[in-house]
Every structure is written in structure tokens, then in C-alpha cells.
Design an enzyme around this catalytic site. Structure first.
Site, mmCIF file in Angstrom:
data_model
loop_
_atom_site.group_PDB
_atom_site.id
_atom_site.type_symbol
_atom_site.label_atom_id
_atom_site.label_comp_id
_atom_site.label_asym_id
_atom_site.label_seq_id
_atom_site.Cartn_x
_atom_site.Cartn_y
_atom_site.Cartn_z
ATOM 1 C CG ASP A 1 -8.802 3.328 3.275
ATOM 2 O OD1 ASP A 1 -8.216 2.631 4.133
ATOM 3 O OD2 ASP A 1 -9.566 2.850 2.419
ATOM 4 C CG HIS A 2 -10.770 2.707 6.877
ATOM 5 N ND1 HIS A 2 -10.759 1.367 7.155
ATOM 6 C CD2 HIS A 2 -11.298 2.820 5.628
ATOM 7 C CE1 HIS A 2 -11.247 0.689 6.138
ATOM 8 N NE2 HIS A 2 -11.575 1.536 5.196
ATOM 9 C CB CYS B 1 -13.588 2.200 1.653
ATOM 10 S SG CYS B 1 -12.838 0.719 2.376
ATOM 11 C CG ASP C 1 -8.864 -0.414 1.009
ATOM 12 O OD1 ASP C 1 -9.377 0.155 1.984
ATOM 13 O OD2 ASP C 1 -9.523 -0.874 0.067
ATOM 14 C CG ASP C 2 -10.034 -2.099 4.817
ATOM 15 O OD1 ASP C 2 -10.354 -0.923 4.580
ATOM 16 O OD2 ASP C 2 -10.796 -3.056 4.606
#
Length: 859
Positions: A325-326, A96, A60-61
Site C-alpha cells: 500500500d506504500h 494506509c 502493509d508498509d
């Protein structure tokens, strides 16, 4: 005879496959003699015969541009050296919930309609429309044993298990490392602040390993799908205790775009941000250090999964995918932290893959997206991807037997990066689709309709378009009309032979029906008369015949007060002296110096027989209650009985109140006249639908009503949170936060005090076309504020200068057309363009001198 002996197996080879396989041992020698028309057999190790396991590790991130993969040595050794590295991996929406929805469904944001982390994120619409069609649901129906562990969607409430997942351990709400709640197969499980049993990264790893071993022990022939969705390196960036002292001098985040500014050539949000202060720069250093520390636990998790596959003998039959996710930014362009921007540091992600037939140490340069994950996993399982999926399988880029296929030459070289809602499209003649930006354009479209061309002159016309003093179009509701179509103002008491006035209902009393009452026309005439004949300022008192008082009514007593030596009455006219003497005899004059305050008892409100509430909000009871326990208990029980009786009565009163709301009679409208008795008795207000605000509540679907209700609740909750937080850390249209010393609960701590910073804007809607091929490496963006940005990343890899003004007209038109097609695409056939400009040789790429002063960044 020999030839006849071998001809019979050849004839059998043309029959059904089942009978042919039964006679296979007797035909091994005869197959070499048969003609080339025999059926091709799949080898025993073909992935379509023995379906492989699939493991997706999702962070995540996690960024790529800021060097987050440099600290994950174990992951790079297992995934990069032992598999394939996709060097150009991107996400289509750097947020997200939209990005995770794209990963699950294989669709762009404009097709699954999850636009932000709040809007439609795990909503009833998502649960009913898209959740049954995720890659987990498809693989579960095909025979895979599926398990999901970790963060799901930001607004997931943990009350249900999404379809398709046999083992479920989803994180409720957003990312946390401690003090979180896990929905374990629909049952919520709370965790505390103990590292050994509560640290989320280790919990995800242990649960997934346990599920995989159990599946292979009980069902050795069934493949397994697992998703390990880690919270790292998302906030609050709590690392494991053994890694709290790592990376003391971190500097990977200090790129050429770090604290670069001012950026007046970019869109409105970035252009408003100024360069960071020293306290902000120190915060970015600690933030980057804590982010890298959390990734070390993910690095250990990948190694444990790898060792588990080796121990169970499933390594050679398992595909492992590692991605995020990014991306993320820490100080870039003066922005303290965050995501959601269309620049490289937010849309680039790590992407590694290893498995059967994948050559170790290879590197793929074609652009791959997060929407490719779902089609890829379906392709691994031997399933055909649905036609509504926008992504494509990446196996054709990594498997040796597919590398020379014709499909590889038609891989995409442009894709869409989007954030926010898509404006409605309108057909303009033969020019195709045209986008209407902003409220003014949409209002102009509404006012072009035939029903709004006239000023309240059509029959049944409810709205008209008007132009305010600033030149902007507005919708105004039409006023009531007469039968002739002319606007009128009707009052009771006016004599109009065309519209006879019928008597109102018995319980309606209007001013014109009351003796001495004046109509609006009479009031207006008197006001004009007084204004003409009087020059001084006045307060109008309208003259009318007062109603005659009843003889039985007792005359009101005049109020008086004592001033000095005389009584002054509250009356305008002269008071007779005889009345003053009469008043003096009735109430003798008291000495002025005498005070009665000390004799006045303090006012109180008696609640019970023995207790009262004083004016200073204190309660006083009889002394016997404080000395006798028996009296105290008896009085307390009596009060409880009274409370219970009153509660029942309040409940009954509320039911009666609700009944009266639904059975409300018609109101008396004294400002209108009625043309018939039926209309006068049953006239009701007709609600009209605003042509610009959408449907009425009666035509809205139930799920949309529920969504709007949840949205209002969240808005109220957010407002209360802001009020509780207080302070001046806010800006219109921008999301800001206050960072304090208590924000991080694990070392390294923040000890430099409180500061305010803004991270993102709530209305930064954009659509970008990212082009990447052998000749072009560009980013073309169109923002909802009509700002255009263009970057040639071969010349400006860190996107420091917006060079949209240097683009030739033909190339701008080409990018606009491509962006328009991507914004409305559906399915992989429309969403994967492979063409590029044919006449790009005429376009000179801008050099450093053409980008203007400030190209070389000064510290």
C-alpha cells in the site's frame, strides 16, 4: 453447381453468430473459400472466453528503497523470474487508509475523499458512496467468486460485510499479529496469542487456500478473485517464532539519507528534526530486523499459494499480483520511523505480476500506480473500467499482443502525489483556477463580498469585516440597530418618543421596575460624579431609595463576636454601651482555657435507620447488624428496595428535565426595548450563520452529522489516552510516541529503556508532481506552508538537497500548471498526462557543486 454448393455457407456466415455457430462443423471446408468479410472467431484459450482467476497479495508498509525485497527469495523467484517486474511502481498517497481506498476504487485521494487514516476512513460517506463501486463489487456482479482476507481499512469496525465480497475475513481496525479480531462474514471472531492458530499471516494464507479449493470443487467453471491483505511488515512487527533469530546484522536501511541532517531547506516538519541519538539509531537497527523477519512469513505464504495453484491445475489460468500500500522510512533524514512523506522511500512500492501470456523475466520501466490495480483487474475479467476511475490497465504494458499498440506510446509520464485536503479553487478573471492558501487568503476573499464592504450599514447585515491592530482581517458581528440605522444602546427607563416602551410580561422583573432600582444611565452618572469629587480610591456604593420593609418582617439579628474584654459588632457605626451590657448579660463570658472539642460528637450523615456515614468517609452501623445474619439480610434487602425505588424516581425526574428543556419559556431581556407588544412577548434570538464557518446544523446532511459525532468521540478518546499515558513526549502539531521495554511482545526485545520520538506532523499537506520519462526524473512539491521543493533524481537520487531555487522561471511555471491540472483531474482521460516540457534543453541540470556544500554526506 460446385460453386453454388459453397456459396450457401458463405451467405450463412453473414447472419447472426448463434446460427452460424450451429452450422460450424459443416462449414469448416467452406470458410477457406469465403471472402474476407467473414466474422473473426476468438480462440478457445482467449481470456474473454475462459476468464482467469485473480489473486492480489498486498502487504502493509513494505518499502523498496530499504531493501525489503532482498530477503524474500521465494517471492522473487515466483513473481520476478516467472513474471513481470514493474521497476517504477508508486502510490499516490503514502498513507494506509487513503492508499487502500485508491486501490479499491482506482481513484485519487481528492476524488474518493479519504484524506487520512482517520478522516472519512470507512465512514458512512465512504460506505454509501464509494464502497459499492470497488473492483470487488464489479467482479462479483460479473460472476466471480470473491474473497477478502486480512486488513481492510484502518477504521473498519467489523459490524458489516462490504458489498461485493462472498467470503469475508476482514481485520477489525489496524494491523496486528496477535490479540486481534476478525470479522468473519459479519460475525466477530477474537484471537489470542497462540502462534499455531492465531498468527495473522498464517491465518490469512490458510483461509484463502481453503476458499479457493472449495470454490473450484463446487463451481469449477466460475473464476475466483482473492485478496490476501497481510499486516506485515507493519507494527508491532511480531515475527513467527522460527524467524526470531534472523538477520542479526541488518544494514539495508542505512542509505545515504540515513540520519542526514539538518535539513533546513525542506518543509517545516523535516526541517525541525535533528539528527538521531545513539539510542535512536539502535532502535532503527532492531526495527528493521523485526520488519524483515515478518516478511519471511509472507514469503512462505506466496509459495503456498503458488503450490496450491499447481496442485489444482489453475496456475496457467491465474493472474497473481504482488504489491504494497506504500513505502516506509527507518532513520532517513533523522526521522525514526514512519511514512506519509513525498520522497522515494515512502512512495515507491514493490510491484510484480504473472499470469497467462505474460513473458517471464520481463521488466517494465513505465510508471505504474496503485490506482491502476482496479482497472487492471477489470480488464483481466473482460470488463470495461468506469469513466470515473483515474487509473489505467497495465495489461497493455505486459501482454505481447498489445506491446506494439498505439496506446502504449501514450502512457503517462507524470502523476500526482498528494496528502491532505485540497484547498478550494476560485475563478480569477480569464486566468483560470487560482488556489487560495491559508486562512488569511480565504478571509480576504470573504471580505471582498459586497455584503461585507460596509461597516454594519446595510439592512439585515449581520457581520462586518474589521482589521485588528496586527493588520489581519476578522469578522465581527454587528450590534443591534435602531430604525434609523444608527447603532444605539437602549435601556429600560429611557424616554424615547420614537420607541414607546411597552410593559414586560408579568413574571419579568427588571431593575427599572423595582422600587429603588437604578438604571444603567443613572449608575454611570453617579460613577462619574464620585470620580470627579473624590480623590481617594473607593468602592462605588450607589445611592438609591431603599424599599420600605414590611411591618410584619422580623428585624435581622445583628451578629457579634467576642474580642478581648468587649463584644465587637459587625456594624460600621458606633455601638451604644448599653447594648454591650445587654449582650453580656445574655451570654456570660466563658474561660478561655476551657475547651469543648472533646465533648463534641463527630458529625455524621444518617443514611438508613441503622447505618450512617461519618465525616471521615467511613460507614458505621448498629452492632446488631454485624452479629445477626437475619438482621443483616433484612436490612440489605430493604436497602436494595430503596435503591430500586430511587432509580425509578431519578429516571422520571430526568424525563421531566428533558421535557422542560424543550418547553422553555422566553427569557426576559432587560437590556432591550420593544416597539410592539407582539415583539415583547414573542421575541427570540435569531441564530446567524458565520459566513466563514459554513452551514448551520439544520442544513447539514445526516451522514455528515454522524461523521462529526464520531470525530468528536475519537478526539475525546485520544485526549483520554494522552492523559493516561502522561509524560512530556509531545510537541505542537507533531505526532510523537513513547517507546518502552514493553512495546514488543516477541523477540528480539527492546531492553535499552524508554525514549521519546516524533514521527509525523498532523498538518503536512502537500501536492507533488512526479515526472518520469526518457529525459526527466524529477519531483516537484508544493506544501500548504508555501514551501516549494524540487529534486532531480538523476543527479540527487536520495533527495538530499532541495534545488527549487535553481529552477528557471519557465520550468517552475510549467510544473505549477501541471500540478494544478493534476490536483483537479477526474477520470483516466484527465489524470494521465503524457506531455513534457518542449524547451528543456535550455535548462541546465544542477551538478554536485551547484547543490552546495555537504553534497558528500559525512558520517
Amino acid at each position: 453447381m460446385v460453386h453454388l454448393h459453397f456459396m450457401r455457407p458463405c451467405l450463412l456466415a453473414r447472419r447472426s453468430r448463434q446460427r452460424w455457430l450451429l452450422l460450424l462443423p459443416f462449414m469448416l471446408g467452406a470458410l477457406g473459400y469465403c471472402s474476407g468479410r467473414r466474422e473473426h472467431l476468438r480462440p478457445r484459450n482467449d481470456r474473454r472466453n475462459i476468464r482467469p482467476n485473480i489473486i492480489l497479495v498486498l502487504t502493509d508498509d513494505q518499502d523498496v528503497e530499504l531493501g525489503s525485497m532482498d530477503v524474500m527469495d521465494k517471492t522473487r523467484r515466483i513473481m520476478e523470474q516467472g513474471g513481470t517486474h514493474f521497476a517504477n511502481a508508486f502510490v499516490t498517497t503514502p498513507m494506509c487508509c487513503p492508499s487502500r481506498s485508491s486501490i479499491l476504487t482506482g481513484k485519487y485521494t481528492h476524488n474518493h475523499h479519504v484524506y487520512t487514516n482517520n478522516e472519512n476512513c470507512s465512514s458512512p460517506f465512504w460506505q454509501a458512496t464509494h464502497e459499492p463501486h470497488t473492483f470487488g463489487a464489479y467482479l462479483s456482479r460479473s460472476g466471480y467468486r470473491t474473497g477478502y482476507f486480512g486488513k481492510y481499512l484502518n477504521e473498519y469496525n467489523g459490524t458489516y460485510v462490504p458489498p461485493g465480497w462472498l467470503e469475508w475475513a476482514g481485520l477489525v481496525r489496524n494491523s496486528r499479529f496477535y490479540n486481534y479480531t476478525i470479522s468473519r462474514n459479519g460475525i466477530q471472531e477474537k484471537h489470542g496469542f497462540v502462534y499455531e492458530k492465531d498468527y495473522l499471516t498464517d491465518l490469512i494464507t490458510n483461509d484463502s487456500i481453503r476458499f479457493f479449493r472449495k470454490s473450484k470443487d463446487e463451481f469449477p467453471l466460475r473464476p475466483v478473485l482473492m485478496v490476501l491483505s497481510h499486516a506485515a511488515p507493519h507494527g508491532p512487527e511480531d515475527s513467527a517464532p522460527q524467524y526470531a533469530d534472523k538477520f542479526p546484522n541488518v544494514s539495508q536501511h542505512i542509505t545515504p539519507s540515513y540520519n542526514f541532517g539538518p535539513n533546513y531547506d525542506k518543509h517545516w516538519f523535516v526541517s525541525r528534526m535533528q539528527r538521531m541519538l545513539p539510542i535512536h539509531m539502535e532502535f532503527t537497527n532492531i526495527l528493521q530486523r523485526k520488519r524483515l523477519q515478518t516478511l519471511l512469513s509472507v514469503d512462505d505464504s506466496v509459495e503456498k499459494i503458488f503450490q496450491m495453484l499447481q496442485d489444482t491445475g489453475e496456475l496457467e489460468n491465474t493472474y497473481i499480483i504482488f504489491t504494497s500500500d506504500h513505502g516506509y522510512h527507518v532513520g532517513q533524514f533523522g526521522l525514526l520511523k514512519g511514512k506519509s512523506l513525498p520522497y522515494e522511500f515512502d512512495i515507491r512500492v514493490p510491484f510484480y505480476m504473472r499470469g497467462p501470456e505474460i513473458q517471464a523475466g520481463t521488466r517494465v520501466s513505465q510508471p505504474v500506480l496503485n490506482i491502476d490495480l482496479a482497472p487492471t483487474m477489470l480488464d483481466i475479467a473482460g470488463l470495461k473500467a468506469p469513466g470515473d476511475m483515474d487509473g489505467k490497465s497495465v495489461l497493455k504494458l505486459v501482454l505481447p499482443r498489445r506491446l506494439n499498440s498505439r496506446k502504449q506510446n501514450h502512457w503517462r509520464n507524470s502523476f500526482l502525489v498528494e496528502r491532505g485536503k485540497m484547498f478550494r479553487l476560485k475563478q480569477v478573471g480569464n486566468k483560470g483556477l487560482h488556489t487560495l492558501f491559508g486562512k488569511s487568503d480565504r478571509m480576504r476573499e470573504v471580505c471582498e463580498r459586497p455584503e461585507f464592504q460596509t461597516a454594519c450599514q446595510q439592512s439585515k447585515q449581520k457581520w462586518q469585516c474589521i482589521e485588528d491592530p496586527n493588520g489581519r482581517l476578522r469578522l465581527q458581528k454587528c450590534k443591534p440597530r435602531s430604525q434609523s440605522g444608527v447603532l444605539r444602546r437602549v435601556t429600560f427607563g429611557s424616554k424615547n418618543p420614537a420607541l414607546p416602551i411597552l410593559p414586560m410580561p408579568d413574571d419579568c422583573v427588571c431593575p427599572s421596575d423595582t422600587p429603588g432600582g437604578l438604571s444603567k444611565t443613572e449608575r454611570r452618572n453617579q460613577r462619574k460624579f464620585l470620580k470627579i469629587h473624590l480623590t481617594q480610591k473607593y468602592k462605588p456604593r450607589f445611592i438609591g431609595a431603599r424599599p420600605i420593609r414590611s411591618a410584619r418582617r422580623r428585624p435581622r439579628r445583628r451578629r457579634s463576636r467576642w474580642v478581648g474584654d468587649t463584644w465587637r459588632l459587625t456594624k460600621r457605626h458606633h455601638t451604644p454601651a448599653a447594648w454591650i451590657h445587654k449582650a453580656r448579660r445574655r451570654r456570660p463570658l466563658l474561660p478561655v482555657a476551657r475547651s469543648h472539642k472533646k465533648y463534641r460528637r463527630e458529625p455524621s450523615q444518617k443514611v438508613t435507620r441503622r447505618c450512617s456515614i461519618l465525616s471521615n468517609s467511613t460507614i458505621r452501623c448498629d452492632g446488631h447488624l454485624y452479629s445477626s445474619i437475619k438482621a443483616w439480610r433484612h436490612h440489605k434487602s430493604k436497602i436494595e428496595d430503596q435503591i430500586e425505588v430511587l432509580q425509578v424516581k431519578i429516571k422520571s425526574l430526568k424525563e421531566v428535565k428533558g421535557h422542560l428543556k424543550t418547553k422553555r419559556p422566553d427569557k426576559c431581556d432587560c437590556s432591550k426595548s420593544y416597539s410592539s407588544k407582539k415583539r415583547s412577548l414573542s421575541r427570540r434570538k435569531v441564530k446567524t450563520i458565520h459566513p466563514f464557518k459554513g452551514q448551520s446544523r439544520a442544513t447539514v446532511s445526516p451522514w455528515l452529522q454522524q461523521y462529526r459525532l464520531e470525530k468528536r468521540r475519537k478526539k475525546v478518546k485520544k485526549t483520554l489516552k494522552k492523559i493516561k499515558r502522561g509524560g512530556d513526549c509531545k510537541a505542537p502539531g507533531i505526532t510523537c510516541f513513547t517507546h518502552t521495554n514493553e512495546h514488543w511482545q516477541t523477540p528480539p526485545f527492546w531492553t535499552l529503556g524508554t525514549f521519546c520520538a516524533c514521527t509525523s506532523a498532523s498538518n503536512s499537506t502537500y501536492w507533488c508532481a512526479r515526472t518520469l520519462n526518457t529525459t526527466h526524473n524529477t519531483l516537484f512539491c508544493e506544501f500548504a506552508t508555501s514551501t516549494i521543493e524540487y529534486y532531480d533524481l538523476d543527479v540527487d537520487p536520495f533527495q538530499l538537497r532541495n534545488t527549487a531555487s535553481l529552477l528557471p522561471t519557465y520550468l517552475t511555471d510549467w510544473y505549477m500548471a501541471e500540478l494544478q491540472a493534476l490536483r483537479s483531474c477526474k477520470g483516466h482521460k484527465q489524470c494521465n498526462p503524457s506531455g513534457r516540457p518542449a524547451t528543456t534543453a535550455e535548462y541546465p541540470k544542477p551538478t554536485g557543486e551547484e547543490l552546495g556544500s555537504g553534497w558528500t554526506k559525512s558520517r
